[in-house]
Design an enzyme around this catalytic site. Structure first.
Site: not given
Length: 594
Positions: A310-312, A314
Site C-alpha cells: 500500500g502507501s507505505v 511511497k
C-alpha cells in the site's frame, strides 16, 4: 599300495590342519586380537544438554526442565522372557501411575531385536518430583535404567512464539542431516531454535567401556565430556514483547520494534500459539486447528506473510522519483481521478488534493501524484530502485525460511507469466498494489533506511556464547539520494504531526515521530463502482490491511516501529494507538533518550 594312499591322505590332512593352526594362532594373531577388542570395547556417545535462550535482560525464554527417561534391558520380548518384561512394566506403572503399560510395551516391542544390545527407551520424560520418591527402588532393578533427560520448556508459553520457535522430536530426515540427533532425540523446528540449532545442541561427549559377552560394563577406559549448555542471549525484551502481545490479543497481523542499528527489541506475529504443546508432540486435532485457522497462527507473518505494501512504499518510491526522472519541485494538480488507457485511476480522496508536490503527497498520501510520477519515471527505474532498497530481497534476519516477496517489473512478469507489461500495472505498483508484495520485516528495514541512510540487517541474537552480534549496514544510496532524503523525512514528519497528516489524529506519543500510513486493498474495486464502501461497512475479511511504519525521535532516530493490522482498514486509525503506546513504553523503560 592302497595302505600307502590312505596314509598319504591322512598325512596331507594333518599337515593342512597344522598349517591352518599356525596361520590362525601366529600369523593372524594381531587381526583376531583387534577383532576381540572390538567385541569387548564399546563406544558410547554422551548426549549434550541443549543451551538455554535468554532475553536481553537475562529472563529465561527457553530452558530445560529437569527430568528422567526410563529404559528397559533388551531381549525380553521372547516368549520365554515376556513375563520378565511384564513384571518390569507393572513395577513402573505401580510406582509411576501416570505411565501407560500398553504404550510402553508397544514401544519396547517395536525396538527390540536379536541384534539390539542397547537398553530400550519406554518413557521419554518423567519429572523430577515424580521420579525422586521411587528412584532408589527402581534403580535397584537390573533391567531398568533411569537416565537424566531434560525437557525443553518455554516459560512465556505463546509470547514471541514465532521468534523463539520450538524443539520437537527429530525425524529420520533430521537425523540424516545431523547424526547427533540420533542420541539427542529433539531438534529445533522453527524460529531461533531452528536457526541456531547447531550452536544450541552442543557437541556430543564420548566414553569407551569394556563390556562382557552379556553386555555388562566391566571398566571405563575413556571419557570425554560433551560441550553443552551454550547460552544464546536475544536482543528481545520479553516484558515489552508481552506488553505488545496483550495489546494485540484480538487482532491479526505483525509488530516490529527495532533499534535503527538492526537489533530487534520486540517482534510479534499474531495470533500466537503455545510453544509447549510441540515439545512432546502435538495432537492431530490441535495441529489441524492451527493449520486450518483462517488467521494463520502458525505462519510467521514477520518474514513469511506477504502483503501489498500500500502507501507505505511511497517513502521509497518518492525518493526514487525525485532523484531520477523528476525533482522535488515537480508536482501535479490532483482532481481525484486520472484516466489512462480508458481506465480511471482514482485517488483515495474523491475530491482530490489540488496542487501537490512530493512532501504533500507523502503527508496526505496522494495517489494521483504517484500515478503521474510513475508514468514519467517508468517501471524499470522504480523496480531497480526498490530492489536496491531491500524490497524483493531477504533482509538477512536470523530466522529460517525468510520470504523475498515480489517487486514487479517487465522482466519479472515475462518470466512468471510470459506476458507483456501494461501501463496500468506501473500505476498500481506506484501505490503499492497489484502484484507488489512485501513482508513486515522488509517494511521495517526500508523505514530504517530512510531514517539513517543505511540499509541495516535486522537481527534477533544479541550474544552467541561469548560473541557479541555486531550491526551490519549496507551503503545503498547514491550521492543524490543522500542529499535529497531529508525531503522524504520531512514528508514523514508531516504524516505524524502536521494538519492533514494521515496519522496525526491517531497518535498520542510523548516524542515526535516520522512515519507513513498505508491501506492495502485485499479485494479489487470495479471500475463501475461509483461510491466506495467505507472500510467499516465492508465484511471483515474484505477490509484492507492497515499499515503504519514509523521512526523516532524524529531529530535523533533511535527506533523503528512497524505495525500491520490485518483487515484493519485505515493505517492511522487501526495502528495509531498501538504505535503510540509502544513509543511511550520505550520512553518509560529508558530505551529512548530525548
Amino acid at each position: 599300495m592302497r595302505l600307502k594312499i590312505i596314509l598319504l591322505i591322512f598325512a596331507v590332512a594333518w599337515i593342512s590342519l597344522i598349517v591352518r593352526v599356525f596361520y590362525l594362532a601366529i600369523q593372524h594373531n594381531e587381526y583376531y586380537e583387534d577383532l576381540s577388542d572390538k567385541n569387548t570395547i564399546k563406544t558410547e556417545l554422551i548426549s549434550p544438554v541443549r543451551g538455554e535462550i535468554l532475553d536481553r535482560n537475562n529472563n529465561p525464554v527457553a530452558i530445560n526442565k529437569l527430568g528422567f527417561k526410563i529404559e528397559i534391558a533388551p531381549h525380553l520380548s521372547s516368549e520365554k522372557n515376556m513375563p520378565i518384561l511384564d513384571d518390569e512394566l507393572d513395577t513402573l506403572v505401580k510406582y509411576i501411575p501416570s505411565l501407560d503399560k500398553e504404550k510402553m510395551k508397544k514401544e519396547y516391542m517395536k525396538q527390540d531385536s536379536y541384534y539390539n544390545q542397547n537398553y530400550i527407551e519406554v518413557a521419554s520424560f518423567i519429572s523430577y518430583k515424580d521420579i525422586m520418591p521411587v528412584y532408589s527402588i527402581l534403580n535397584l532393578r537390573d533391567n531398568i535404567h533411569i537416565i537424566s533427560s531434560p525437557k525443553r520448556f518455554y516459560p512465556y508459553n505463546d509470547t514471541a512464539s514465532h521468534i523463539i520457535g520450538y524443539v520437537s522430536n527429530a525425524n529420520q530426515n533430521d537425523i540424516d542431516r545431523d547424526p547427533l540427533l540420533s542420541i539427542i532425540g529433539s531438534v529445533g523446528k522453527n524460529g531461533i531454535e531452528r536457526y541456531y540449532n547447531t550452536f544450541l545442541e552442543g557437541e556430543a561427549g564420548e566414553r569407551k567401556v569394556k563390556v562382557s559377552a552379556k553386555n555388562e560394563e566391566i571398566q571405563e577406559l575413556y571419557h570425554k565430556n560433551p560441550i553443552e549448555n551454550r547460552k544464546l542471549i536475544l536482543s528481545i525484551d520479553m516484558n515489552l514483547q508481552k506488553y505488545i502481545s496483550d495489546m494485540f490479543k484480538n487482532e491479526s497481523g505483525a509488530v516490529i520494534v527495532m533499534d535503527v542499528n538492526g537489533s530487534v527489541l520486540a517482534a510479534g506475529s499474531f495470533p500466537e500459539y503455545d510453544l509447549n504443546t510441540f515439545v512432546s508432540g502435538i495432537s492431530t486435532e490441535r495441529w489441524k486447528q492451527l493449520i486450518e485457522d483462517i488467521d494463520a497462527p502458525f505462519t510467521n507473518k514477520l518474514i513469511n506473510g506477504l502483503y501489498p505494501p500500500g502507501s507505505v512504499v511511497k517513502i521509497g518510491l518518492g525518493l526514487i522519483f525525485i532523484t531520477t526522472a523528476l525533482n522535488e519541485r515537480w508536482g501535479v494538480n490532483c482532481t481525484g481521478s486520472y484516466i489512462v488507457s480508458n481506465r480511471n485511476f482514482r485517488c483515495w480522496k474523491k475530491e482530490g488534493h489540488g496542487r501537490t508536490d512530493i512532501r504533500k503527497a507523502i503527508r496526505e498520501s496522494c495517489d494521483d501524484y504517484f500515478y503521474k510520477a510513475s508514468v514519467n519515471t517508468g517501471i524499470e527505474t522504480m523496480s531497480k530502485g526498490m530492489l536496491r532498497y531491500g524490497l524483493g530481497e531477504k533482509t538477512g534476519i536470523d530466522l529460517p525460511n525468510e520470504f523475498i516477496g515480489t517487486v514487479p517489473s517487465r522482466e519479472w512478469k515475462r518470466k512468471k507469466y510470459n506476458q507483456p507489461w501494461y501501463i496500468g500495472e506501473t500505476l498500481n505498483t506506484a501505490i503499492g498494489q497489484g502484484d507488489f508484495l512485501v513482508t513486515p520485516m522488509q517494511v521495517a528495514q526500508l523505514t530504517a533506511l530512510i531514517a539513517t541512510g543505511k540499509l541495516v540487517t535486522p537481527h534477533i541474537a544479541k550474544k552467541i556464547g561469548n560473541k557479541e552480534v555486531k550491526p551490519v549496514f549496507k551503503d545503498v544510496l547514491n550521492e543524490i539520494e543522500k542529499k535529497k532524503i531529508n525531503i522524504i523525512r520531512q514528508g514523514m514528519y508531516d504524516v505524524c504531526n502536521a494538519d492533514h497528516g494521515t496519522a496525526t489524529p491517531f497518535l498520542h506519543t510523548k516524542i515526535r515521530l516520522a512515519g507513513k500510513t498505508g491501506t492495502a486493498q485485499v479485494v479489487g474495486i470495479s471500475q463501475e463502482t461509483k461510491k466506495r464502501l467505507q472500510e467499516h461497512e465492508m465484511k471483515y475479511y474484505t477490509r484492507s490491511h492497515a499499515w503504519l511504519t514509523t521512526y523516532g525521535p524524529y531529530k535523533n532516530p533511535q527506533y523503528v516501529v512497524t505495525v500491520l493490522v490485518e483487515h484493519g482498514g485505515h493505517g492511522g486509525h487501526a495502528a495509531g494507538d498501538i504505535v503510540s503506546k509502544i513509543y511511550n513504553k520505550l520512553l518509560q523503560d529508558g530505551y529512548i533518550k530525548k
